[in-house]
Motif scaffolding. Structure first.
Motif, PDB file in Angstrom:
ATOM      1  N   GLU A  52     -17.629  -0.219   0.485  1.00  8.99           N
ATOM      2  CA  GLU A  52     -16.184  -0.325   0.250  1.00  8.99           C
ATOM      3  C   GLU A  52     -15.486  -0.819   1.515  1.00  8.99           C
ATOM      4  OE1 GLU A  52     -12.346   2.463  -1.135  1.00  8.99           O
ATOM      5  OE2 GLU A  52     -14.326   3.384  -0.812  1.00  8.99           O
ATOM      6  N   ASP A  75      -7.776   0.666   9.235  1.00 15.61           N
ATOM      7  CA  ASP A  75      -8.798   0.992   8.236  1.00 15.61           C
ATOM      8  C   ASP A  75      -8.253   2.058   7.298  1.00 15.61           C
ATOM      9  OD1 ASP A  75     -12.364   1.783   8.355  1.00 15.61           O
ATOM     10  OD2 ASP A  75     -10.913   1.674   6.710  1.00 15.61           O
ATOM     11  N   ASN A  76      -7.930   1.661   6.073  1.00 22.87           N
ATOM     12  CA  ASN A  76      -7.377   2.622   5.111  1.00 22.87           C
ATOM     13  C   ASN A  76      -8.400   3.671   4.688  1.00 22.87           C
ATOM     14  OD1 ASN A  76      -4.735   1.732   4.865  1.00 22.87           O
ATOM     15  ND2 ASN A  76      -5.323   0.101   3.454  1.00 22.87           N
ATOM     16  N   TRP A  80      -9.947  -6.270   0.712  1.00 19.06           N
ATOM     17  CA  TRP A  80     -10.283  -5.087  -0.079  1.00 19.06           C
ATOM     18  C   TRP A  80     -11.368  -5.367  -1.120  1.00 19.06           C
ATOM     19  CZ3 TRP A  80      -8.491  -3.930  -5.430  1.00 19.06           C
ATOM     20  CH2 TRP A  80      -8.857  -2.633  -5.838  1.00 19.06           C
ATOM     21  N   ASP A 109     -11.454  -1.588   2.943  1.00 19.56           N
ATOM     22  CA  ASP A 109     -10.025  -1.484   2.647  1.00 19.56           C
ATOM     23  C   ASP A 109      -9.289  -1.596   3.978  1.00 19.56           C
ATOM     24  OD1 ASP A 109      -8.004   0.868   0.708  1.00 19.56           O
ATOM     25  OD2 ASP A 109      -7.505  -0.952   1.843  1.00 19.56           O
ATOM     26  N   SER A 110      -9.108  -2.829   4.421  1.00 20.88           N
ATOM     27  CA  SER A 110      -8.613  -3.075   5.789  1.00 20.88           C
ATOM     28  C   SER A 110      -7.413  -4.001   5.808  1.00 20.88           C
ATOM     29  CB  SER A 110      -9.739  -3.710   6.625  1.00 20.88           C
ATOM     30  OG  SER A 110     -10.901  -2.909   6.575  1.00 20.88           O
ATOM     31  N   LYS A 124     -15.445   3.816  -6.089  1.00 21.29           N
ATOM     32  CA  LYS A 124     -14.014   3.633  -6.421  1.00 21.29           C
ATOM     33  C   LYS A 124     -13.882   2.874  -7.759  1.00 21.29           C
ATOM     34  CE  LYS A 124     -10.565   4.307  -3.870  1.00 21.29           C
ATOM     35  NZ  LYS A 124     -10.054   3.458  -2.774  1.00 21.29           N
ATOM     36  N   PRO A 137     -13.351  -2.436  -3.703  1.00 22.41           N
ATOM     37  CA  PRO A 137     -13.469  -0.979  -3.974  1.00 22.41           C
ATOM     38  C   PRO A 137     -14.915  -0.478  -3.991  1.00 22.41           C
ATOM     39  CG  PRO A 137     -13.026  -2.197  -5.997  1.00 22.41           C
ATOM     40  CD  PRO A 137     -12.918  -3.188  -4.874  1.00 22.41           C
ATOM     41  N   HIS A 194      -1.314  -9.970  -2.811  1.00 20.92           N
ATOM     42  CA  HIS A 194      -2.558  -9.210  -2.994  1.00 20.92           C
ATOM     43  C   HIS A 194      -3.444 -10.040  -3.913  1.00 20.92           C
ATOM     44  CE1 HIS A 194      -4.942  -5.514  -3.634  1.00 20.92           C
ATOM     45  NE2 HIS A 194      -4.346  -5.093  -2.541  1.00 20.92           N
ATOM     46  N   GLY A 225       0.822  -1.204   0.000  1.00 22.59           N
ATOM     47  CA  GLY A 225       0.000   0.000   0.000  1.00 22.59           C
ATOM     48  C   GLY A 225       0.857   1.256   0.000  1.00 22.59           C
TER      49      GLY A 225
END
Ligand code: TA6
Length: 360
Positions: free
Chosen positions: A254, A234-235, A290, A256-257, A296, A292, A211, A123
């Protein structure tokens, strides 16, 4: 569909796998001009034998369409570009991985989907480009991989080393070896080995992730088990440290963690497909999750606006405590995935399947 570059079956008795069977692009230019899968490995299912027989009739070592009848038998496709797995089919010939139909297969963009190798950074946890540079570099065949005690017959070894360009942004000499293997039961095994080759006795530090983008039937019908009560970054909230309250992770928006210090086994249950993906990891304490979702998805040029419905990224990672290697030291990180039918509508694994898996 992407034409496999070369197709080779491996069957303990019949076809010892030899790297020389794979057509390797002559020059980097040739390779980057039209990146194609370097290799496609498959393990025919026991009752797909006649498929093999047919394969043997083909020109030596260039069997075409060696898919056992009815599409049975597992297979995997790997690209030099990014050292990336872009297809994994289970023993029933069902695709398990997602690759966007808008994916680019050329530098500088990483291939959208499959299993990206994030190294030396995951990331934007660092000063390098997002997810590091390994995923958009050209890897090569590792002609002499050091012995690995867990090597299955059906495997390929790739390697990435620093380039002059990389040394300018990350001044370290390293070897990143990746073995991609298929077990006799069609499990997908990735083993990475990173070695510090710095001659100036400088240690280096890195984070790492597989990923992994799974192909799912319908994201709202999927749940991930094994992450309950864990802390995660948490992004979506500037990496705020949170705690997972749910007994399973489900998807309604969404996500993204980065789940921290997760158990060795993480289970992704696709209710609609009655299929469970069991991910086992070693030396990779954390897990990336993840999706999106719609907004996104619409702004990602290499991603279809609706594709968030049929994909989910769940991958083993090491981010909270980056790894430090002194010169000569090596780290090894493994991710193994099995795809098993989950016959119970609750998604619980069928006890018989559990007994079989415990026997593996
Ligand atoms: O792993 C999650 C993540 O870091 C997200 O923040 C999202 O950006 C995703 O990776 C994809 O990143 P990419 O650079 O491939 O667009």
């Amino acid at each position: 569909a992407l034409p496999p570059e070369a197709h080779c079956t491996s069957d303990r008795e019949r076809f010892p796998l030899r790297l020389s069977e794979f057509r390797v692009p002559a020059t980097t230019a040739a390779a980057s001009a039209a990146p194609r899968p370097v290799a496609s490995l498959s393990v025919p299912n026991r009752d797909g034998r006649e498929g093999l027989r047919r394969a043997r009739e083909g020109p030596r070592y260039r069997p075409r369409q060696v898919r056992p009848p009815r599409g049975r038998g597992s297979s995997v496709e790997v690209y030099f570009y990014g050292g990336q797995v872009t297809s994994w089919k289970n023993n029933f010939g069902e695709q398990q991985l997602f690759v966007s139909r808008k994916a680019s297969f050329k530098p500088p963009k990483a291939i959208r989907g499959g299993i990206q190798i994030c190294f030396p950074q995951l990331g934007n946890h660092g000063v390098l480009e997002q997810h590091g540079f390994a995923r958009n570099r050209l890897w090569s065949v590792d002609e002499s991989p050091p012995f690995l005690d867990t090597t299955f017959d059906c495997h390929i070894d790739l390697i990435l080393k620093q380039s002059e360009e990389d040394l300018k942004i990350w001044p370290h000499s390293y070897e990143l070896r990746l073995q991609v293997a298929l077990s006799p039961t069609g499990d997908l095994i990735l083993i990475s080995r990173i070695k510090n080759n710095n001659a100036d006795c400088k240690p280096f530090q890195f984070s790492f992730a597989y990923h992994t983008s799974f192909s799912v039937s319908d994201i709202s019908e999927v749940r991930v088990d094994g992450l309950d009560t864990l802390d995660y970054l948490d992004n979506l909230r500037s990496k705020m440290r949170c705690n997972e309250q749910g007994d399973a992770v489900v998807f309604e928006s969404e996500v993204d963690s980065l789940y921290l210090s997760a158990p060795r086994k993480i289970v992704t249950i696709d209710h609609e497909k009655k299929r469970t993906l069991v991910l086992r990891k070693k030396e990779l304490p954390d897990v990336v999750v993840w999706n999106p979702w719609d907004k996104k998805a619409k702004v990602m040029p290499d991603f279809g606006a609706e594709e968030y419905n049929c994909m989910l990224c769940v991958g083993a990672a090491c981010i909270e405590k980056p790894i430090t290697l002194r010169p000569g030291e090596e780290w090894q990180g493994r991710q193994e995935i099995s795809s098993v039918p989950s016959s119970y509508s609750s998604g619980q694994l069928d006890p018989e399947i559990i007994r079989q898996m415990q026997r593996i």
